[in-house]
Write a protein that holds these residues in place. Structure first.
Motif, PDB file in Angstrom:
ATOM      1  N   SER A  20       0.807  -1.220   0.000  1.00  0.00           N
ATOM      2  CA  SER A  20       0.000   0.000   0.000  1.00  0.00           C
ATOM      3  C   SER A  20       0.841   1.272   0.000  1.00  0.00           C
ATOM      4  CB  SER A  20      -0.935   0.016   1.220  1.00  0.00           C
ATOM      5  OG  SER A  20      -0.193  -0.021   2.426  1.00  0.00           O
ATOM      6  N   ASN A  21       2.164   1.136  -0.074  1.00  0.00           N
ATOM      7  CA  ASN A  21       3.037   2.305  -0.036  1.00  0.00           C
ATOM      8  C   ASN A  21       4.174   2.119  -1.028  1.00  0.00           C
ATOM      9  OD1 ASN A  21       5.402   4.018   0.892  1.00  0.00           O
ATOM     10  ND2 ASN A  21       3.815   4.757   2.284  1.00  0.00           N
ATOM     11  N   GLY A  22       4.255   3.032  -1.987  1.00  0.00           N
ATOM     12  CA  GLY A  22       5.302   2.941  -3.005  1.00  0.00           C
ATOM     13  C   GLY A  22       6.300   4.066  -2.953  1.00  0.00           C
ATOM     14  N   ASP A  23       6.433   4.710  -1.797  1.00  0.00           N
ATOM     15  CA  ASP A  23       7.313   5.873  -1.685  1.00  0.00           C
ATOM     16  C   ASP A  23       8.791   5.509  -1.561  1.00  0.00           C
ATOM     17  OD1 ASP A  23       5.253   7.691  -1.864  1.00  0.00           O
ATOM     18  OD2 ASP A  23       4.929   7.773   0.296  1.00  0.00           O
ATOM     19  N   TYR A  24       9.088   4.267  -1.177  1.00  0.00           N
ATOM     20  CA  TYR A  24      10.482   3.871  -0.975  1.00  0.00           C
ATOM     21  C   TYR A  24      11.039   3.227  -2.240  1.00  0.00           C
ATOM     22  CZ  TYR A  24      10.175   4.931   3.974  1.00  0.00           C
ATOM     23  OH  TYR A  24      10.039   5.590   5.173  1.00  0.00           O
ATOM     24  N   ASP A  25      12.317   3.451  -2.462  1.00  0.00           N
ATOM     25  CA  ASP A  25      13.008   2.838  -3.599  1.00  0.00           C
ATOM     26  C   ASP A  25      13.551   1.457  -3.271  1.00  0.00           C
ATOM     27  OD1 ASP A  25      12.803   5.172  -5.377  1.00  0.00           O
ATOM     28  OD2 ASP A  25      14.143   6.124  -3.913  1.00  0.00           O
ATOM     29  N   VAL A  53      15.506 -15.692   3.701  1.00  0.00           N
ATOM     30  CA  VAL A  53      16.165 -15.098   2.538  1.00  0.00           C
ATOM     31  C   VAL A  53      15.081 -14.648   1.570  1.00  0.00           C
ATOM     32  CG1 VAL A  53      17.696 -15.496   0.582  1.00  0.00           C
ATOM     33  CG2 VAL A  53      18.240 -16.488   2.822  1.00  0.00           C
ATOM     34  N   VAL A  54      15.044 -13.345   1.302  1.00  0.00           N
ATOM     35  CA  VAL A  54      14.038 -12.768   0.412  1.00  0.00           C
ATOM     36  C   VAL A  54      14.731 -11.823  -0.553  1.00  0.00           C
ATOM     37  CG1 VAL A  54      11.966 -11.335   0.236  1.00  0.00           C
ATOM     38  CG2 VAL A  54      12.244 -12.883   2.190  1.00  0.00           C
ATOM     39  N   ASP A  55      14.438 -11.986  -1.831  1.00  0.00           N
ATOM     40  CA  ASP A  55      14.905 -11.058  -2.863  1.00  0.00           C
ATOM     41  C   ASP A  55      13.794 -10.987  -3.892  1.00  0.00           C
ATOM     42  OD1 ASP A  55      16.197  -9.510  -4.707  1.00  0.00           O
ATOM     43  OD2 ASP A  55      17.706 -10.996  -5.250  1.00  0.00           O
ATOM     44  N   THR A  56      12.928  -9.987  -3.737  1.00  0.00           N
ATOM     45  CA  THR A  56      11.730  -9.933  -4.552  1.00  0.00           C
ATOM     46  C   THR A  56      11.292  -8.492  -4.753  1.00  0.00           C
ATOM     47  OG1 THR A  56       9.513 -10.888  -4.813  1.00  0.00           O
ATOM     48  CG2 THR A  56      10.102 -10.087  -2.614  1.00  0.00           C
ATOM     49  N   LEU A  57      10.241  -8.316  -5.553  1.00  0.00           N
ATOM     50  CA  LEU A  57       9.590  -7.021  -5.737  1.00  0.00           C
ATOM     51  C   LEU A  57       8.190  -7.103  -5.149  1.00  0.00           C
ATOM     52  CD1 LEU A  57      10.477  -6.155  -9.446  1.00  0.00           C
ATOM     53  CD2 LEU A  57      11.391  -5.026  -7.422  1.00  0.00           C
ATOM     54  N   VAL A  58       7.801  -6.069  -4.413  1.00  0.00           N
ATOM     55  CA  VAL A  58       6.438  -5.956  -3.895  1.00  0.00           C
ATOM     56  C   VAL A  58       5.912  -4.595  -4.321  1.00  0.00           C
ATOM     57  CG1 VAL A  58       4.939  -5.987  -1.880  1.00  0.00           C
ATOM     58  CG2 VAL A  58       6.983  -7.428  -1.923  1.00  0.00           C
ATOM     59  N   GLY A  59       4.917  -4.587  -5.176  1.00  0.00           N
ATOM     60  CA  GLY A  59       4.397  -3.319  -5.678  1.00  0.00           C
ATOM     61  C   GLY A  59       5.441  -2.509  -6.422  1.00  0.00           C
ATOM     62  N   GLY A  60       6.416  -3.196  -7.007  1.00  0.00           N
ATOM     63  CA  GLY A  60       7.471  -2.524  -7.748  1.00  0.00           C
ATOM     64  C   GLY A  60       8.674  -2.118  -6.923  1.00  0.00           C
ATOM     65  N   THR A  61       8.620  -2.318  -5.601  1.00  0.00           N
ATOM     66  CA  THR A  61       9.738  -1.945  -4.718  1.00  0.00           C
ATOM     67  C   THR A  61      10.552  -3.174  -4.353  1.00  0.00           C
ATOM     68  OG1 THR A  61       8.439  -0.131  -3.770  1.00  0.00           O
ATOM     69  CG2 THR A  61      10.382  -0.852  -2.540  1.00  0.00           C
ATOM     70  N   PRO A  62      11.882  -3.155  -4.517  1.00  0.00           N
ATOM     71  CA  PRO A  62      12.700  -4.290  -4.106  1.00  0.00           C
ATOM     72  C   PRO A  62      12.658  -4.503  -2.597  1.00  0.00           C
ATOM     73  CG  PRO A  62      13.909  -2.842  -5.595  1.00  0.00           C
ATOM     74  CD  PRO A  62      12.673  -2.106  -5.189  1.00  0.00           C
ATOM     75  N   LEU A  63      12.470  -5.759  -2.193  1.00  0.00           N
ATOM     76  CA  LEU A  63      12.481  -6.180  -0.785  1.00  0.00           C
ATOM     77  C   LEU A  63      13.580  -7.210  -0.633  1.00  0.00           C
ATOM     78  CD1 LEU A  63      11.301  -6.531   2.092  1.00  0.00           C
ATOM     79  CD2 LEU A  63       9.624  -8.109   1.098  1.00  0.00           C
TER      80      LEU A  63
END
Length: 478
Positions: free
Chosen positions: A213-218, A228-238
């Motif tokens: 619900s928040n896309g303000d972070y890069d 171990v997580v390396d993914t995109l959530v709503g377009g943001t790398p996590l």
């Protein structure tokens, strides 16, 4: 050629060939949940040094839980300081708080903050105490003219209302909702920086919830859940690296002037690196403790995590002369202890928190309520929907098709009878739906009880069989 080196070098080459002169690369190397596993720190140092030799603009960041979990760090004259000294020497730039930073109390953490030669930020801790300073919510680092904002948040879900741990560690502190704090800081900071990074010790489940619900972070650098997580959530790398310095996170920011034009992330195993000799020598010096290394007793066979949990439940029961003993899985900090000699360092690594034995009287109905409520925990999600409470008495936990606990069967307990029960004081202080009579915390530390058993009863014979199981109604068991 090592993986991180290869990854960064290829990206840097692509930038050089394909981009205008103003385009540049900034690399963020990240750790989380190191838990004082300094035996791997020399490999981290090697990876960091190789990256710094390859790329001019590097940031080293940590997402919390730096100490507690290694006797050679926990039992130092100043607990945690060996870990902190290594981080200072390697040149960490920024970090946030994890729940285990509070293990020795907020006054201790307040003093330790003065020794950290890197910025520590946390946007959702509010202090009105003299012993713990009000922390900055964020910091802005500059690399090659690129302004990178780092916001920090820590979980408040397990307390509830504060991070996991004893209430006394958080007296006088407030922990507002971390997701709301992260969103507020993003609004305030976004226009001041070129890149915005969230250092989160909420756990990847809560991080996904936030990013949905928040896309303000890069970029979101995650901790707390040890995955171990390396993914995109709503377009943001996590990105989360697991735990105990097994991996390092690598994020490559591609910048064109002050504009972020690309983000590449990767989790790189540190086993790919030969230890840096300077740091290897420093770690060896920390580990050179005759007292901690001396054998205390022995195991007749290897104990896996289940066997260790069974032993700890039995030990607290024996100490309190109880008929039933409980221990929680989260308090079992080693996954395995091998057959043969066992040192005090191993025991302190197994139980690094200094917890004590608690004794009380409970009926099976009260035990049932505690177990069901913990399985259905809606606040501390990482401890829910699993067998969290290991017991000396067997039980079956009945769940429905939606994985909600409904009931518990105790084949060896009599309903209505009041049993003598023992557990560690973390369960006693913090678990909801805990009802009992004559409850008290004893003077006996759990680690001391384990050491005494090793001295007096070795070789111990671990029982690695599970005594508890989940039964899904209508669908067999698991």
């Amino acid at each position: 050629m090592r993986m991180l080196f290869r990854f960064v070098t290829v990206l840097a080459a692509l930038v050089t060939v394909a981009c205008a002169p103003r385009e540049r690369v900034v690399v963020i190397l990240s750790t989380n949940d190191m838990h004082a596993k300094i035996e791997r720190f020399a490999r981290l140092a090697a990876a960091v040094e190789r990256c710094r030799d390859t790329v001019s603009d590097v940031v080293l960041a940590d997402a919390g839980d730096r100490w507690t979990g290694n006797a050679f760090v926990d039992k130092a004259p100043t607990p945690g300081m060996p870990m902190l000294s290594l981080m200072n020497r390697l040149g960490f730039d920024v970090a946030t708080l994890g729940n285990h930073e509070f293990d020795y109390g907020q006054a201790f953490l307040g003093r330790m903050l003065d020794s950290m030669r890197f910025a520590v930020v946390c946007a959702n801790v509010v202090s009105d105490t003299a012993t713990f300073p009000q922390m900055a919510p964020w910091t802005i680092l500059e690399r090659g003219g690129v302004r990178i904002g780092f916001v920090g948040v820590v979980t408040n879900y397990e307390g509830p209302g504060h991070p996991a741990g004893n209430d006394s560690s958080y007296a006088g502190l407030e922990f507002p909702d971390p997701q709301q704090a992260a969103a507020r800081c993003a609004r305030e900071l976004r226009d001041k920086v070129d890149v915005l990074v969230l250092l989160s010790h909420m756990g990847d489940d809560r991080d996904r919830e936030f990013l949905s619900s928040n896309g303000d972070y890069d970029l979101l650098l995650s901790g707390h859940t040890h995955v171990v997580v390396d993914t995109l959530v709503g377009g943001t790398p996590l990105l989360q690296t697991g735990k105990e310095l097994r991996n390092v996170g690598v994020t490559v920011l591609r910048m064109k002037g002050h504009r972020l034009v690309g983000v590449e992330t990767r989790v790189v195993p540190l086993s790919d690196y030969e230890p840096a000799p300077e740091y290897e020598a420093l770690v060896a010096e920390i580990y050179a403790s005759p007292e901690l290394n001396a054998p205390v007793g022995s195991l007749a066979k290897a104990a896996d995590k289940q066997g260790l949990a069974n032993w700890m439940a039995e030990a607290v029961a024996d100490c309190a002369d109880a008929e039933v003993g409980f221990y929680h899985v989260g308090g079992v900090r080693l996954d395995r202890v091998e057959k043969g000699a066992v040192s005090s360092a191993t025991v302190y690594g197994l139980e690094p928190f200094g917890t004590h034995v608690a004794a009380m009287r409970m009926t099976p109905a009260q035990m049932r309520r505690m177990i069901v409520e913990k399985y259905n925990d809606t606040v501390n999600l990482k401890e829910a929907h699993r067998i969290d409470l290991i017991a000396t008495t067997p039980y079956e936990l009945l769940v429905d098709a939606e994985d909600r606990a409904l009931d518990v069967r105790f084949p060896k307990l009599l309903e209505g009878r009041l049993y003598r029960v023992a557990m560690n004081d973390y369960i006693f202080r913090n678990y909801r739906a805990l009802e009992y009579a004559d409850g008290r915390i004893l003077d006996d530390g759990v680690a001391d009880v384990l050491l005494e058993e090793l001295r007096e009863d070795s070789p111990l014979h671990p029982d690695n069989e599970a005594r508890q199981r989940v039964v899904r109604l209508g669908a067999g068991s698991r």
